[in-house]
Design an enzyme around this catalytic site. Structure first.
Site, short mmCIF file in Angstrom:
data_model
loop_
_atom_site.label_atom_id
_atom_site.label_comp_id
_atom_site.label_asym_id
_atom_site.label_seq_id
_atom_site.Cartn_x
_atom_site.Cartn_y
_atom_site.Cartn_z
N LYS A 91 3.23 -32.79 -4.95
CA LYS A 91 2.65 -33.22 -6.23
C LYS A 91 3.64 -34.08 -6.99
O LYS A 91 4.78 -33.65 -7.25
CB LYS A 91 2.30 -32.00 -7.08
CG LYS A 91 0.94 -31.38 -6.79
CD LYS A 91 0.71 -30.26 -7.78
CE LYS A 91 -0.73 -29.92 -7.95
NZ LYS A 91 -0.91 -28.90 -9.00
C1 E4P Z 1 -3.75 -28.25 -10.77
O1 E4P Z 1 -3.23 -27.70 -9.82
C2 E4P Z 1 -3.13 -28.10 -12.13
O2 E4P Z 1 -1.71 -28.05 -12.01
C3 E4P Z 1 -3.62 -26.84 -12.83
O3 E4P Z 1 -4.98 -26.62 -12.56
C4 E4P Z 1 -3.36 -26.94 -14.32
O4 E4P Z 1 -4.02 -25.89 -14.97
P1 E4P Z 1 -3.68 -25.57 -16.50
O5 E4P Z 1 -4.17 -26.73 -17.33
O6 E4P Z 1 -4.45 -24.30 -16.79
O7 E4P Z 1 -2.19 -25.38 -16.61
#
Ligand code: E4P
Length: 223
Positions: A91
Site C-alpha cells: 500500500k
Molecule cells: C483500507 O484498507 C483502509 O485502510 C481502511 O478501510 C480505513 O478504514 P478507517 O477509515 O476506518 O480507518
C-alpha cells in the site's frame, strides 16, 4: 466482486477464510497497531502462512510507513523481497505528486501496488495510470467530509472502464453491512471491511424468528 477483511488478526482472518466469507485481506498501520507488539514483517509472514493454509492466492495488502516517496519505494522493495508472497500488495498512500513515481517504479519491478488514502476520481485515475493494481477509496471518511462517496465510486469505475485500465476499486473505511452492499452497487470491485461488520452481514432478526417458528411448529407436530 470480492469481499476483503480489513484486519491484521490471524484469528479473525482464519475464521473468515474457514467460512469462505473473504477473498482477500487489507491492513494499514493503525490496524497493525491493534495487534500485540511484534516485528511488522514477521507478523505479515504469519498472515501469509494463514493464506497458504487456505491455498494461497489470497490478496494481502500491507502499507509502507515511510513518509518520503523514495523511502516508500525502498521499504516496499524490502518487504516484497523478505516476504516473497505472489499475492502481496504494497500500500502506497497518495499524499503527494512524488508517490506516483514510486507506484510506477514498483509496478515496473513486478511489485503489486495498492494505492491508498484516496478520496476522488482524479487520484484514482492517476494511480491507475501509474500502474496500481488497486485504488482504495475511503468511503466512510469521504462521507464524513461530505463527499458523495458512491458517485465517486461509480465515476471512477466508469473512468477505469473507458480508459481500459485494469486497476480495481477497493472501497474501504466501511462503517456497516449496508455500506458493503451500497459500495458494490456503486461499482466497487472489492469492499474491505472489519470482521464485526462481516459477521453482521450474516444475520437478520427475522431469519432467527422464522427459523424458530418453523422449529416450534415442527415440534408441536411431532408431539
Ligand atoms: C483500507 O484498507 C483502509 O485502510 C481502511 O478501510 C480505513 O478504514 P478507517 O477509515 O476506518 O480507518
Amino acid at each position: 466482486m470480492k469481499l476483503f477483511i480489513d484486519s491484521a488478526s490471524t484469528a479473525e482472518i482464519e475464521d473468515c477464510l474457514k467460512k469462505g466469507a473473504i477473498q482477500g485481506i487489507t491492513t494499514n498501520p493503525s490496524i497493525i497497531s491493534k495487534e500485540p507488539k511484534t516485528d511488522f514483517v514477521e507478523h505479515v509472514k504469519k498472515i501469509v502462512s494463514v493464506c497458504k493454509k487456505f491455498g494461497g492466492k489470497i490478496s494481502l495488502s500491507m502499507e509502507v510507513t515511510s513518509e518520503k516517496a523514495q523511502e516508500m519505494e525502498k521499504e516496499a522493495i524490502d518487504y516484497a523481497e523478505r516476504i516473497k508472497y505472489s499475492d502481496l500488495y504494497i500500500k502506497i498512500p497518495l499524499t503527494g505528486w512524488d508517490e506516483l513515481e514510486t507506484i510506477k517504479n514498483l509496478t515496473s519491478r513486478g511489485i503489486n501496488v495498492n494505492c491508498t488514502c484516496l478520496f476522488n476520481e482524479a487520484q484514482c485515475l492517476l494511480a491507475a495510470y501509474a500502474g496500481a493494481s488497486y485504488v482504495s477509496l475511503f468511503r466512510g471518511r469521504m462521507r464524513d467530509a461530505g463527499i458523495e462517496s458512491d458517485q465517486v465510486i461509480s465515476n471512477t469505475r466508469r473512468l477505469l472502464e473507458e480508459t481500459g485500465l485494469p486497476s480495481e476499486i477497493i472501497a474501504g473505511s466501511i462503517r456497516g453491512p449496508r455500506d458493503v452492499i451500497d459500495s458494490f452497487l456503486a461499482g466497487a470491485h472489492i469492499v474491505t471491511v472489519g470482521v464485526e461488520h462481516i459477521k453482521k452481514m450474516a444475520t437478520h432478526l427475522k431469519s432467527k424468528e422464522s427459523a424458530d417458528q418453523f422449529l416450534s411448529d415442527f415440534r408441536k407436530w411431532t408431539k
